[in-house]
Design a protein around this motif. Structure first.
Motif, PDB file in Angstrom:
ATOM      1  N   LEU A 190       0.851  -1.210   0.048  1.00  0.00           N
ATOM      2  CA  LEU A 190      -0.074  -0.061  -0.019  1.00  0.00           C
ATOM      3  C   LEU A 190       0.777   1.300   0.099  1.00  0.00           C
ATOM      4  N   ARG A 191       0.373   2.339  -0.882  1.00  0.00           N
ATOM      5  CA  ARG A 191       1.137   3.554  -0.964  1.00  0.00           C
ATOM      6  C   ARG A 191       1.201   4.388   0.557  1.00  0.00           C
ATOM      7  N   ASP A 192       0.090   4.162   1.187  1.00  0.00           N
ATOM      8  CA  ASP A 192      -0.041   5.022   2.514  1.00  0.00           C
ATOM      9  C   ASP A 192      -0.072   3.853   3.601  1.00  0.00           C
ATOM     10  N   ARG A 193       0.654   3.900   4.825  1.00  0.00           N
ATOM     11  CA  ARG A 193       0.521   3.204   5.857  1.00  0.00           C
ATOM     12  C   ARG A 193      -1.106   3.271   6.485  1.00  0.00           C
ATOM     13  N   VAL A 194      -1.680   2.356   6.509  1.00  0.00           N
ATOM     14  CA  VAL A 194      -3.113   2.377   6.875  1.00  0.00           C
ATOM     15  C   VAL A 194      -2.996   2.710   8.376  1.00  0.00           C
ATOM     16  N   ILE A 224      -3.074  -1.704  15.236  1.00  0.00           N
ATOM     17  CA  ILE A 224      -2.057  -1.741  14.007  1.00  0.00           C
ATOM     18  C   ILE A 224      -1.749  -3.241  13.799  1.00  0.00           C
ATOM     19  N   PRO A 225      -1.762  -3.572  12.405  1.00  0.00           N
ATOM     20  CA  PRO A 225      -1.427  -4.970  12.148  1.00  0.00           C
ATOM     21  C   PRO A 225      -0.061  -5.305  12.657  1.00  0.00           C
ATOM     22  N   ASN A 226       0.148  -6.759  12.770  1.00  0.00           N
ATOM     23  CA  ASN A 226       1.520  -7.166  13.026  1.00  0.00           C
ATOM     24  C   ASN A 226       2.372  -6.899  11.892  1.00  0.00           C
ATOM     25  N   ASN A 227       3.490  -6.677  12.402  1.00  0.00           N
ATOM     26  CA  ASN A 227       4.607  -6.579  11.198  1.00  0.00           C
ATOM     27  C   ASN A 227       4.356  -5.709   9.974  1.00  0.00           C
ATOM     28  N   PHE A 228       3.856  -4.444  10.414  1.00  0.00           N
ATOM     29  CA  PHE A 228       3.708  -3.547   9.185  1.00  0.00           C
ATOM     30  C   PHE A 228       4.981  -2.941   8.971  1.00  0.00           C
ATOM     31  N   SER A 229       5.470  -3.159   7.670  1.00  0.00           N
ATOM     32  CA  SER A 229       7.063  -2.783   7.092  1.00  0.00           C
ATOM     33  C   SER A 229       6.863  -1.913   5.946  1.00  0.00           C
ATOM     34  N   SER A 230       7.995  -1.200   5.856  1.00  0.00           N
ATOM     35  CA  SER A 230       8.008  -0.284   4.560  1.00  0.00           C
ATOM     36  C   SER A 230       9.134  -0.914   3.688  1.00  0.00           C
ATOM     37  N   TYR A 231       8.983  -0.885   2.452  1.00  0.00           N
ATOM     38  CA  TYR A 231       9.610  -1.387   1.252  1.00  0.00           C
ATOM     39  C   TYR A 231       9.802  -0.219   0.248  1.00  0.00           C
ATOM     40  N   LEU A 232      11.099  -0.435  -0.382  1.00  0.00           N
ATOM     41  CA  LEU A 232      11.331   0.540  -1.434  1.00  0.00           C
ATOM     42  C   LEU A 232      11.064  -0.160  -2.514  1.00  0.00           C
ATOM     43  N   ILE A 233      10.205   0.097  -3.374  1.00  0.00           N
ATOM     44  CA  ILE A 233       9.824  -0.486  -4.758  1.00  0.00           C
ATOM     45  C   ILE A 233       9.792   0.560  -5.892  1.00  0.00           C
ATOM     46  N   ALA A 234      10.703   0.342  -7.091  1.00  0.00           N
ATOM     47  CA  ALA A 234      10.707   1.434  -8.142  1.00  0.00           C
ATOM     48  C   ALA A 234      10.935   2.731  -7.369  1.00  0.00           C
ATOM     49  N   ALA A 235      11.786   3.007  -6.547  1.00  0.00           N
ATOM     50  CA  ALA A 235      12.331   4.294  -6.056  1.00  0.00           C
ATOM     51  C   ALA A 235      11.117   4.926  -5.063  1.00  0.00           C
ATOM     52  N   GLU A 236      10.299   3.923  -4.722  1.00  0.00           N
ATOM     53  CA  GLU A 236       8.983   4.714  -4.009  1.00  0.00           C
ATOM     54  C   GLU A 236       8.930   3.767  -2.737  1.00  0.00           C
TER      55      GLU A 236
END
Length: 118
Positions: free
Chosen positions: A67-71, A76-88
């Motif tokens: 998801l583009r935005d952190r919901v 809060i869901p378990n293990n909500f993480s951020s990833y870099l995909i196509a420089a976003e």
């Protein structure tokens, strides 16, 4: 990479903005403005859907919904993480073993995973 009939099915549900995207060897389906379950904030956000067979970056998950935005939610869901995909930056929570089937069903199963958190 993804079956054309599944892409067309997603377009019939989510609109003409649905498209395949790639980042190196990883391939995703972009869904603009995907509606989140009731009680989640934001109500809509862009999403990237992937299957392990098309995106090794799924990290062992059968499929992932980034998801583009952190919901935001009361839980809060378990293990909500951020990833870099196509420089976003994209966000995903830990929700695995979504059974393979028609892509809209798989996406809805990922969204149902948010219901326990929203």
């Amino acid at each position: 990479m993804y079956p054309p009939d599944q892409i067309e099915l997603l377009r019939s549900i989510y609109g003409e903005g649905v498209e395949e995207r790639s980042d190196g060897q990883d391939h995703y389906i972009f869904i603009p403005g995907l509606k989140m379950p009731q009680g989640c904030t934001p109500e809509r956000t862009d999403a990237l859907f992937c299957l392990q067979s098309f995106a090794p970056s799924c990290g062992g998950y059968t499929s992932r919904l980034f998801l583009r935005d952190r919901v935001a939610s009361p839980h809060i869901p378990n293990n909500f993480s951020s990833y870099l995909i196509a420089a976003e930056t994209w966000h995903a929570y830990s929700h695995n073993n979504v059974q393979h089937g028609p892509y809209p069903e798989m996406i809805m199963n990922h969204l149902r995973g948010l219901l326990v958190a929203c």
